[in-house]
Motif scaffolding. Structure first.
Motif, PDB file in Angstrom:
ATOM      1  N   HIS A 111       0.763  -1.274  -0.048  1.00 17.99           N
ATOM      2  CA  HIS A 111      -0.061   0.033  -0.048  1.00 17.99           C
ATOM      3  C   HIS A 111       0.931   1.290   0.048  1.00 17.99           C
ATOM      4  CE1 HIS A 111      -3.256   2.563   0.439  1.00 17.99           C
ATOM      5  NE2 HIS A 111      -2.984   2.998   1.654  1.00 17.99           N
ATOM      6  N   VAL A 112       2.013   1.274   0.986  1.00 16.27           N
ATOM      7  CA  VAL A 112       2.768   2.393   0.682  1.00 16.27           C
ATOM      8  C   VAL A 112       3.462   2.660  -0.574  1.00 16.27           C
ATOM      9  CG1 VAL A 112       5.083   3.211   1.713  1.00 16.27           C
ATOM     10  CG2 VAL A 112       3.503   2.237   3.189  1.00 16.27           C
ATOM     11  N   ALA A 113       3.940   1.532  -1.282  1.00 15.77           N
ATOM     12  CA  ALA A 113       4.374   1.614  -2.494  1.00 15.77           C
ATOM     13  C   ALA A 113       3.469   2.119  -3.402  1.00 15.77           C
ATOM     14  CB  ALA A 113       5.053   0.231  -3.042  1.00 15.77           C
ATOM     15  N   ASP A 114       2.179   1.582  -3.618  1.00 19.86           N
ATOM     16  CA  ASP A 114       1.475   2.198  -4.455  1.00 19.86           C
ATOM     17  C   ASP A 114       0.942   3.555  -4.385  1.00 19.86           C
ATOM     18  OD1 ASP A 114       1.490  -0.514  -5.540  1.00 19.86           O
ATOM     19  OD2 ASP A 114      -0.513  -0.962  -4.554  1.00 19.86           O
ATOM     20  N   LEU A 115       0.636   3.807  -3.106  1.00 20.27           N
ATOM     21  CA  LEU A 115       0.380   5.350  -2.634  1.00 20.27           C
ATOM     22  C   LEU A 115       1.553   6.130  -3.471  1.00 20.27           C
ATOM     23  CD1 LEU A 115      -1.918   6.874  -1.704  1.00 20.27           C
ATOM     24  CD2 LEU A 115      -0.869   6.752   0.553  1.00 20.27           C
ATOM     25  N   ASP A 162       1.407   6.959  -6.871  1.00 20.06           N
ATOM     26  CA  ASP A 162       0.728   7.941  -7.469  1.00 20.06           C
ATOM     27  C   ASP A 162       0.903   9.121  -6.838  1.00 20.06           C
ATOM     28  OD1 ASP A 162      -1.153   5.926  -8.647  1.00 20.06           O
ATOM     29  OD2 ASP A 162      -2.339   5.628  -6.986  1.00 20.06           O
ATOM     30  N   TYR A 163       1.388   9.265  -5.703  1.00 20.09           N
ATOM     31  CA  TYR A 163       2.003  10.699  -5.019  1.00 20.09           C
ATOM     32  C   TYR A 163       3.083  11.152  -5.973  1.00 20.09           C
ATOM     33  CZ  TYR A 163       3.136  13.885  -1.421  1.00 20.09           C
ATOM     34  OH  TYR A 163       3.424  15.014  -0.724  1.00 20.09           O
ATOM     35  N   CYS A 164       3.879  10.208  -6.453  1.00 23.92           N
ATOM     36  CA  CYS A 164       5.234  10.599  -7.379  1.00 23.92           C
ATOM     37  C   CYS A 164       4.517  11.486  -8.748  1.00 23.92           C
ATOM     38  CB  CYS A 164       5.989   9.640  -7.711  1.00 23.92           C
ATOM     39  SG  CYS A 164       7.166   9.946  -8.814  1.00 23.92           S
ATOM     40  N   LYS A 165       3.531  10.754  -9.007  1.00 24.15           N
ATOM     41  CA  LYS A 165       2.798  11.211 -10.557  1.00 24.15           C
ATOM     42  C   LYS A 165       2.313  12.590 -10.325  1.00 24.15           C
ATOM     43  CE  LYS A 165       2.045   6.678 -12.504  1.00 24.15           C
ATOM     44  NZ  LYS A 165       0.964   5.589 -12.692  1.00 24.15           N
ATOM     45  N   ALA A 166       1.625  12.568  -9.330  1.00 24.56           N
ATOM     46  CA  ALA A 166       0.915  13.848  -8.929  1.00 24.56           C
ATOM     47  C   ALA A 166       1.802  15.004  -8.483  1.00 24.56           C
ATOM     48  CB  ALA A 166      -0.051  13.790  -7.626  1.00 24.56           C
ATOM     49  N   ALA A 167       2.876  14.642  -7.846  1.00 22.18           N
ATOM     50  CA  ALA A 167       3.993  15.760  -7.567  1.00 22.18           C
ATOM     51  C   ALA A 167       4.804  16.073  -8.683  1.00 22.18           C
ATOM     52  CB  ALA A 167       4.953  15.202  -6.411  1.00 22.18           C
ATOM     53  N   THR A 189      -5.837  12.681 -12.096  1.00 20.45           N
ATOM     54  CA  THR A 189      -6.604  11.554 -12.083  1.00 20.45           C
ATOM     55  C   THR A 189      -7.209  11.234 -10.546  1.00 20.45           C
ATOM     56  OG1 THR A 189      -4.809   9.939 -11.305  1.00 20.45           O
ATOM     57  CG2 THR A 189      -5.125  10.468 -13.853  1.00 20.45           C
ATOM     58  N   GLY A 190      -8.061  10.143 -10.474  1.00 16.86           N
ATOM     59  CA  GLY A 190      -8.629  10.118  -8.982  1.00 16.86           C
ATOM     60  C   GLY A 190      -7.791   9.495  -8.290  1.00 16.86           C
ATOM     61  N   ALA A 191      -6.716   8.270  -8.824  1.00 15.11           N
ATOM     62  CA  ALA A 191      -5.647   7.949  -7.955  1.00 15.11           C
ATOM     63  C   ALA A 191      -4.741   9.103  -7.408  1.00 15.11           C
ATOM     64  CB  ALA A 191      -4.931   6.943  -8.579  1.00 15.11           C
ATOM     65  N   GLN A 192      -4.398   9.928  -8.336  1.00  8.85           N
ATOM     66  CA  GLN A 192      -3.363  10.867  -7.806  1.00  8.85           C
ATOM     67  C   GLN A 192      -3.882  11.817  -7.060  1.00  8.85           C
ATOM     68  OE1 GLN A 192      -2.174  12.585 -11.645  1.00  8.85           O
ATOM     69  NE2 GLN A 192      -1.373  10.855 -12.379  1.00  8.85           N
ATOM     70  N   ARG A 193      -5.359  12.140  -7.239  1.00 14.60           N
ATOM     71  CA  ARG A 193      -6.017  13.140  -6.215  1.00 14.60           C
ATOM     72  C   ARG A 193      -6.234  12.571  -4.785  1.00 14.60           C
ATOM     73  NH1 ARG A 193      -9.688  14.296  -9.658  1.00 14.60           N
ATOM     74  NH2 ARG A 193     -11.086  12.784  -9.013  1.00 14.60           N
ATOM     75  N   ASP A 194      -6.368  11.030  -4.868  1.00 16.04           N
ATOM     76  CA  ASP A 194      -6.395  10.438  -3.512  1.00 16.04           C
ATOM     77  C   ASP A 194      -5.155  10.465  -2.992  1.00 16.04           C
ATOM     78  OD1 ASP A 194      -9.285   9.923  -4.062  1.00 16.04           O
ATOM     79  OD2 ASP A 194      -9.007   7.777  -4.565  1.00 16.04           O
ATOM     80  N   ALA A 195      -4.079  10.073  -3.655  1.00 15.43           N
ATOM     81  CA  ALA A 195      -2.986  10.273  -2.857  1.00 15.43           C
ATOM     82  C   ALA A 195      -2.483  11.556  -2.405  1.00 15.43           C
ATOM     83  CB  ALA A 195      -1.695   9.873  -4.010  1.00 15.43           C
ATOM     84  N   ILE A 196      -2.743  12.859  -2.999  1.00  6.61           N
ATOM     85  CA  ILE A 196      -2.535  13.910  -2.407  1.00  6.61           C
ATOM     86  C   ILE A 196      -3.381  14.192  -1.351  1.00  6.61           C
ATOM     87  CG2 ILE A 196      -2.715  16.581  -2.702  1.00  6.61           C
ATOM     88  CD1 ILE A 196      -0.348  15.297  -4.379  1.00  6.61           C
ATOM     89  N   VAL A 197      -4.665  13.903  -1.315  1.00  7.09           N
ATOM     90  CA  VAL A 197      -5.665  13.883  -0.050  1.00  7.09           C
ATOM     91  C   VAL A 197      -4.929  13.176   0.907  1.00  7.09           C
ATOM     92  CG1 VAL A 197      -7.742  13.453   0.684  1.00  7.09           C
ATOM     93  CG2 VAL A 197      -7.549  14.494  -1.598  1.00  7.09           C
TER      94      VAL A 197
END
Length: 226
Positions: A48-52, A55-60, A118-126
């Motif tokens: 879960h840490v790796a997946d999140l 997504d966080y990397c893509k958002a950042a 994307t939804g995944a990126q938004r969730d990661a930031i949140v």
């Protein structure tokens, strides 16, 4: 096994993402295989840490402006954020209260700013950026429960912070040392928690608690962000 669900993001989207700072309780070994974080009865998996973090990397990426950031720091930020968020969740449950409405308001504002992701990126930031806001809102809710409606905002805030620190002291909070993050004074902070000592210059750069974009740029794509 449980994991923390996504929640909030602040209006200052990924501010200073290249200077990833964290906070939290203690980093303790002896976790079960595959477990990154253990807080009371709650656990977060390394997957879960790796997946999140991915997504966080893509958002950042846009905020990094071409600067590279070691995944070590992103993984640490994610692990630390999940740890304090889980602790705040459990503190709320112990007091039988819901998180203060200020959190939902912050999420709504942040999601409006993140609409192009994307939804995944938004969730990661949140989930990651918003952890400190979630903790603060949880402290407010618990402070109100402890002191009642007649207390001032400052008194509520102080009481909530005191309750959160007490909760952390009374419960087992463990973060795998590989993430280089510990919980101190109720926040997740980057810290050398490794069980071994770095010898080479490269190894020391990899374990440093201050991000080095020049060093990070030399890492393989799978080990860096940007």
């Amino acid at each position: 096994m449980t994991r923390v669900s996504p929640r909030l993001c602040t209006g200052a989207v990924l501010a200073a993402a290249s200077a990833v700072l964290l906070t939290g309780c203690g980093a303790v070994p002896d976790l079960n295989p595959g477990v990154a974080v253990s807080v009371g009865d709650d656990t977060v998996t390394t997957r879960h840490v790796a997946d999140l973090a991915a997504d966080y990397c893509k958002a950042a990426a846009p905020q990094l402006q071409g600067q590279a950031l070691s995944r070590h720091y992103l993984n640490g930020r994610v692990a630390g954020s999940l740890a304090v968020r889980s602790a705040a969740d459990q503190m709320l449950a112990d007091h039988d209260v819901e998180v203060d409405a200020s959190y939902a308001a912050a999420v709504k504002q942040a999601e409006a700013q993140l609409k192009d992701m994307t939804g995944a990126q938004r969730d990661a930031i949140v989930e990651v950026q918003g952890s400190s806001v979630y903790v603060a809102a949880a402290e407010i809710a618990v402070g109100k429960a402890v002191l009642g409606s007649s207390a001032s905002d400052d008194e509520v805030k102080a009481a909530g912070q005191k309750e959160f620190l007490a909760w952390l002291d009374d419960h087992d909070v463990r973060i795998d040392p590989r993430y280089g993050v510990a919980i101190e004074k109720g926040e997740a902070v980057l810290k050398d928690t490794s069980l071994s000592h770095a010898v080479s210059g490269t190894a020391k750069q990899a374990d440093a608690t201050t991000p080095d974009s020049t060093y990070a740029a030399t890492l393989p794509p799978t080990q860096r962000c940007g």
